[in-house]
Design a protein around this motif. Structure first.
Motif, PDB file in Angstrom:
ATOM      1  N   ARG A  64      49.856  -8.468  56.087  1.00  0.00           N
ATOM      2  CA  ARG A  64      49.786  -9.413  54.976  1.00  0.00           C
ATOM      3  C   ARG A  64      49.256 -10.739  55.516  1.00  0.00           C
ATOM      4  N   LEU A  65      48.229 -11.236  54.831  1.00  0.00           N
ATOM      5  CA  LEU A  65      47.669 -12.530  55.203  1.00  0.00           C
ATOM      6  C   LEU A  65      48.614 -13.639  54.765  1.00  0.00           C
ATOM      7  N   ALA A  66      48.446 -14.818  55.328  1.00  0.00           N
ATOM      8  CA  ALA A  66      49.287 -15.963  54.969  1.00  0.00           C
ATOM      9  C   ALA A  66      49.183 -16.272  53.480  1.00  0.00           C
ATOM     10  N   SER A  67      48.037 -15.946  52.884  1.00  0.00           N
ATOM     11  CA  SER A  67      47.849 -16.179  51.445  1.00  0.00           C
ATOM     12  C   SER A  67      48.655 -15.209  50.591  1.00  0.00           C
ATOM     13  N   GLY A  68      49.177 -14.149  51.191  1.00  0.00           N
ATOM     14  CA  GLY A  68      49.934 -13.143  50.460  1.00  0.00           C
ATOM     15  C   GLY A  68      49.138 -11.877  50.180  1.00  0.00           C
ATOM     16  N   ASP A  69      47.823 -11.933  50.351  1.00  0.00           N
ATOM     17  CA  ASP A  69      46.975 -10.756  50.137  1.00  0.00           C
ATOM     18  C   ASP A  69      47.118  -9.781  51.303  1.00  0.00           C
ATOM     19  N   ASP A  70      46.797  -8.514  51.026  1.00  0.00           N
ATOM     20  CA  ASP A  70      46.760  -7.513  52.089  1.00  0.00           C
ATOM     21  C   ASP A  70      45.501  -7.706  52.916  1.00  0.00           C
ATOM     22  N   TYR A  71      45.605  -7.448  54.207  1.00  0.00           N
ATOM     23  CA  TYR A  71      44.436  -7.475  55.070  1.00  0.00           C
ATOM     24  C   TYR A  71      43.772  -6.112  54.964  1.00  0.00           C
ATOM     25  N   ALA A  72      42.479  -6.102  54.640  1.00  0.00           N
ATOM     26  CA  ALA A  72      41.735  -4.846  54.489  1.00  0.00           C
ATOM     27  C   ALA A  72      41.095  -4.466  55.819  1.00  0.00           C
ATOM     28  N   TRP A  73      41.364  -3.251  56.297  1.00  0.00           N
ATOM     29  CA  TRP A  73      40.813  -2.802  57.573  1.00  0.00           C
ATOM     30  C   TRP A  73      39.308  -2.586  57.498  1.00  0.00           C
ATOM     31  N   GLN A  74      38.794  -1.991  56.470  1.00  0.00           N
ATOM     32  CA  GLN A  74      37.367  -1.746  56.253  1.00  0.00           C
ATOM     33  C   GLN A  74      36.664  -1.187  57.495  1.00  0.00           C
ATOM     34  N   PRO A  75      37.002   0.031  57.926  1.00  0.00           N
ATOM     35  CA  PRO A  75      36.373   0.579  59.141  1.00  0.00           C
ATOM     36  C   PRO A  75      34.859   0.755  59.022  1.00  0.00           C
ATOM     37  N   GLU A  76      34.359   0.932  57.817  1.00  0.00           N
ATOM     38  CA  GLU A  76      32.916   1.113  57.641  1.00  0.00           C
ATOM     39  C   GLU A  76      32.138  -0.163  57.960  1.00  0.00           C
ATOM     40  N   ALA A  77      32.789  -1.310  57.973  1.00  0.00           N
ATOM     41  CA  ALA A  77      32.132  -2.583  58.280  1.00  0.00           C
ATOM     42  C   ALA A  77      31.920  -2.768  59.791  1.00  0.00           C
ATOM     43  N   ARG A  78      32.542  -1.920  60.611  1.00  0.00           N
ATOM     44  CA  ARG A  78      32.386  -1.959  62.074  1.00  0.00           C
ATOM     45  C   ARG A  78      32.781  -3.328  62.661  1.00  0.00           C
ATOM     46  N   ILE A  79      33.892  -3.841  62.202  1.00  0.00           N
ATOM     47  CA  ILE A  79      34.384  -5.142  62.674  1.00  0.00           C
ATOM     48  C   ILE A  79      35.435  -4.925  63.759  1.00  0.00           C
ATOM     49  N   TRP A  80      35.235  -5.573  64.891  1.00  0.00           N
ATOM     50  CA  TRP A  80      36.214  -5.575  65.977  1.00  0.00           C
ATOM     51  C   TRP A  80      37.151  -6.751  65.753  1.00  0.00           C
ATOM     52  N   ARG A  81      38.375  -6.622  66.195  1.00  0.00           N
ATOM     53  CA  ARG A  81      39.361  -7.671  65.962  1.00  0.00           C
ATOM     54  C   ARG A  81      40.041  -8.076  67.265  1.00  0.00           C
ATOM     55  N   ILE A  82      40.283  -9.366  67.365  1.00  0.00           N
ATOM     56  CA  ILE A  82      41.100  -9.912  68.451  1.00  0.00           C
ATOM     57  C   ILE A  82      42.389 -10.369  67.782  1.00  0.00           C
ATOM     58  N   LEU A  83      43.494  -9.776  68.188  1.00  0.00           N
ATOM     59  CA  LEU A  83      44.789 -10.093  67.593  1.00  0.00           C
ATOM     60  C   LEU A  83      45.593 -10.955  68.553  1.00  0.00           C
ATOM     61  N   VAL A  84      46.011 -12.117  68.073  1.00  0.00           N
ATOM     62  CA  VAL A  84      46.880 -13.012  68.834  1.00  0.00           C
ATOM     63  C   VAL A  84      48.290 -12.828  68.301  1.00  0.00           C
ATOM     64  N   VAL A  85      49.230 -12.592  69.177  1.00  0.00           N
ATOM     65  CA  VAL A  85      50.631 -12.501  68.771  1.00  0.00           C
ATOM     66  C   VAL A  85      51.318 -13.766  69.268  1.00  0.00           C
TER      67      VAL A  85
END
Length: 191
Positions: A64-85
């Motif tokens: 869930r994004l800070a805005s309250g919306d769900d984060y969409a994975w969208q694998p077809e967009a070929r987006i890599w992600r860097i996750l900071v915890v």
């Protein structure tokens, strides 16, 4: 010198060249095989981050994004992600430094920057709202529990996620951002 002496020398020279070629070819193959079996890899092919084996599957996780919306994975967009915890205890000045480093890394991707997103799980520094690549994600105990080493007391660990939602690399807090950039740049070349 007789005709047979010159023939014998020519034959000996031909055999010597054949043996040299044999040693050159098979010696190189043997050397490469020994290096491979010993586990040696050229420095340019090593990961800077810790390879997670098996990778952590976050595909079914609802971020869930800070805005309250769900984060969409969208694998077809070929987006890599860097996750900071971010540390569960809250961010300090180290988070501001990390945020600036991640912004610089993202900008250095140049025309490939649109293929990389930075997700920030937990409390983020105030400057985070100004960065277009940053997606603020609400803290989630389930996500933290799924990520190995996410509770590191020395700071905020980083993770690289593939376009499908698998966590494949982990970087310890205070890891060199140049190593992160090099690893992700290599991953961006994969099609």
């Amino acid at each position: 010198m007789t005709h047979t002496d010159s023939d014998a020398r020519r034959t000996a020279r031909g055999r010597l060249v054949l043996v040299a070629l044999f040693v050159l070819f098979f010696g190189s193959a043997l050397g490469a095989g020994l290096l491979r079996l010993s586990g040696w890899m050229p420095a340019g092919l090593r990961n800077h981050g810790e390879l997670l084996n098996p990778p952590v599957d976050l595909r079914g996780t609802r971020l869930r994004l800070a805005s309250g919306d769900d984060y969409a994975w969208q694998p077809e967009a070929r987006i890599w992600r860097i996750l900071v915890v971010a540390p569960a205890s809250g961010c300090d000045a180290g988070c501001d430094v990390l945020l600036a480093q991640l912004d610089k890394v993202w900008r250095l991707f140049g025309h490939n920057a649109d293929q990389v997103q930075v997700l920030w799980l937990g409390d983020a520094p105030a400057a985070a709202a100004r960065l277009p690549e940053l997606h603020l994600v609400r803290d989630d105990a389930g996500v933290r529990a799924a990520l190995p080493g996410s509770d590191d007391p020395s700071g905020a660990p980083l993770y690289v996620l593939d376009p499908n939602g698998f966590v494949i690399l982990r970087y310890a807090p205070h890891a060199d951002p140049a190593g992160l950039r090099a690893d992700v740049a290599r991953l961006l070349k994969l099609k």
